[in-house]
Scaffold this motif. Structure first.
Motif, short mmCIF file in Angstrom:
data_model
loop_
_atom_site.label_atom_id
_atom_site.label_comp_id
_atom_site.label_asym_id
_atom_site.label_seq_id
_atom_site.Cartn_x
_atom_site.Cartn_y
_atom_site.Cartn_z
N VAL A 23 -4.22 -49.33 1.55
CA VAL A 23 -4.34 -50.82 1.80
C VAL A 23 -3.80 -51.55 0.47
O VAL A 23 -3.73 -52.72 0.43
CB VAL A 23 -5.96 -51.38 1.92
N ASP A 24 -4.01 -50.68 -0.53
CA ASP A 24 -3.61 -51.23 -1.91
C ASP A 24 -2.11 -51.10 -2.14
O ASP A 24 -1.67 -51.82 -3.29
CB ASP A 24 -4.40 -50.65 -3.03
N ASP A 25 -1.46 -50.51 -1.37
CA ASP A 25 -0.19 -50.10 -1.79
C ASP A 25 0.93 -51.11 -1.16
O ASP A 25 0.71 -51.54 0.26
CB ASP A 25 0.44 -48.71 -0.88
N HIS A 26 1.86 -51.65 -1.85
CA HIS A 26 2.88 -52.60 -1.39
C HIS A 26 4.03 -51.91 -0.87
O HIS A 26 4.63 -51.92 0.27
CB HIS A 26 3.46 -53.41 -2.32
N ASP A 27 4.43 -50.84 -1.68
CA ASP A 27 5.50 -49.94 -1.26
C ASP A 27 5.41 -48.60 -1.99
O ASP A 27 4.68 -48.48 -3.03
CB ASP A 27 6.98 -50.45 -1.48
N LEU A 28 5.84 -47.57 -1.63
CA LEU A 28 5.60 -46.15 -2.25
C LEU A 28 7.25 -45.40 -2.52
O LEU A 28 7.95 -45.65 -1.39
CB LEU A 28 4.79 -45.08 -1.31
N PRO A 29 7.47 -44.91 -3.52
CA PRO A 29 8.64 -44.19 -3.70
C PRO A 29 8.44 -42.97 -2.85
O PRO A 29 7.38 -42.53 -2.33
CB PRO A 29 8.80 -43.66 -5.10
N ASP A 61 13.31 -51.72 -2.61
CA ASP A 61 14.10 -51.32 -3.94
C ASP A 61 13.49 -50.21 -4.66
O ASP A 61 13.79 -49.33 -5.24
CB ASP A 61 14.08 -52.37 -4.86
N ASN A 62 12.03 -49.94 -4.47
CA ASN A 62 11.14 -49.08 -4.73
C ASN A 62 10.94 -47.66 -3.95
O ASN A 62 10.06 -46.99 -4.32
CB ASN A 62 9.88 -49.39 -5.34
N GLY A 63 11.33 -47.84 -2.82
CA GLY A 63 11.09 -46.93 -1.87
C GLY A 63 10.99 -47.37 -0.37
O GLY A 63 11.90 -47.74 0.34
#
Length: 255
Positions: A23-29, A61-63
């Motif tokens: 729930v704390d992740d906006h995006d992940l590589p 852009d980050n994943g």
């Protein structure tokens, strides 16, 4: 090959990827998804691309990030959706009455999953969030659920490790068992800084009118600097009872 990559089905690998997001992740590589899942990089890249095409993930852009397609599917989940539709007016009334943070949660394994959270500009800085999870033993809403849950789950929680989230988290099974007995007798459960310092909570279970099984629970949470949970016990019990009665009426109409 890692144990995760030995998952026998593609669905299993897809679920590993989707559940890699917290729930704390906006995006992940991609590399972080690989690390969290244990899947091979090529497998992860291929499945992530297919999930993008299926609108389960978005490229950033980050994943990658979880996509709106998942939200659409989640809103179609019949039990949680009907529960939320029925409960929301009661939750809003409870917030108007208390002006403190109101939660609705359901039992999911050994955790409470928060289905709704209502709070104004001065809402408590509780760690809960809609769609998030917390252990049952250290939250008011979790204890309300556990007090009325199947006895096998209660034994499992009391017999397993009780993770300490704060200095006041109850990690002694005997003390927790006594609190659960009291919660079952009185219809409300309390938390005092057991999940987060400075936070208190009162919660009540929503019980099926016909079977007395626990369906969900509702709570009011606030900072101890201005909030005491005991005076709100009656309001929380009334909201839980109103939701239970309305659920029963709807089920009776559709049966």
């Amino acid at each position: 090959m890692s144990s995760a990559d030995a998952t026998p089905t593609v669905i299993g690998k897809v679920m590993l990827i989707l559940r890699a997001f917290t729930v704390d992740d906006h995006d992940l590589p991609l590399a972080e998804i690989v690390r969290r899942t244990g899947l091979h990089k090529a497998t992860t890249h291929r499945l992530a691309g297919e999930l993008v095409e299926a609108r389960m993930l978005d490229r950033t852009d980050n994943g990658y990030r979880l996509s709106g397609g998942l939200f659409e599917l989640g809103m179609r989940a019949s039990v949680e959706r009907s529960l939320l539709e029925i409960a929301m007016p009661f939750l809003q009334d409870l917030y108007q009455r208390t002006r403190e943070t109101v939660h609705l949660g359901v039992l999911d394994g050994r955790e409470v999953m928060y289905v709704a959270k209502i709070g104004g500009h001065r809402q408590a800085s509780a760690p809960s969030r809609t769609g998030g999870r917390m252990p049952l033993h250290c939250t008011g809403i979790g204890k309300a659920l556990l007090a009325h849950a199947d006895s096998s789950l209660r034994r499992e929680v009391l017999g397993g490790p009780l993770i300490r989230l704060s200095q006041r988290t109850i990690v002694a099974p005997g003390i927790l068992a006594a609190q659960l007995d009291t919660a079952r007798e009185t219809g409300v459960a309390y938390e005092y800084e057991e999940s987060t310092r400075g936070i208190a909570c009162v919660a009540a279970p929503i019980l099926d009118v016909g079977t007395n099984d626990v369906v969900a629970a509702v709570s009011v949470t606030g900072p101890l600097s201005r909030y005491r949970p005991e005076p709100h016990a009656g309001s929380v019990r009334a909201a839980a009872g109103g939701i239970a009665a309305t659920l029963h009426r709807r089920q009776t109409l559709h049966s």
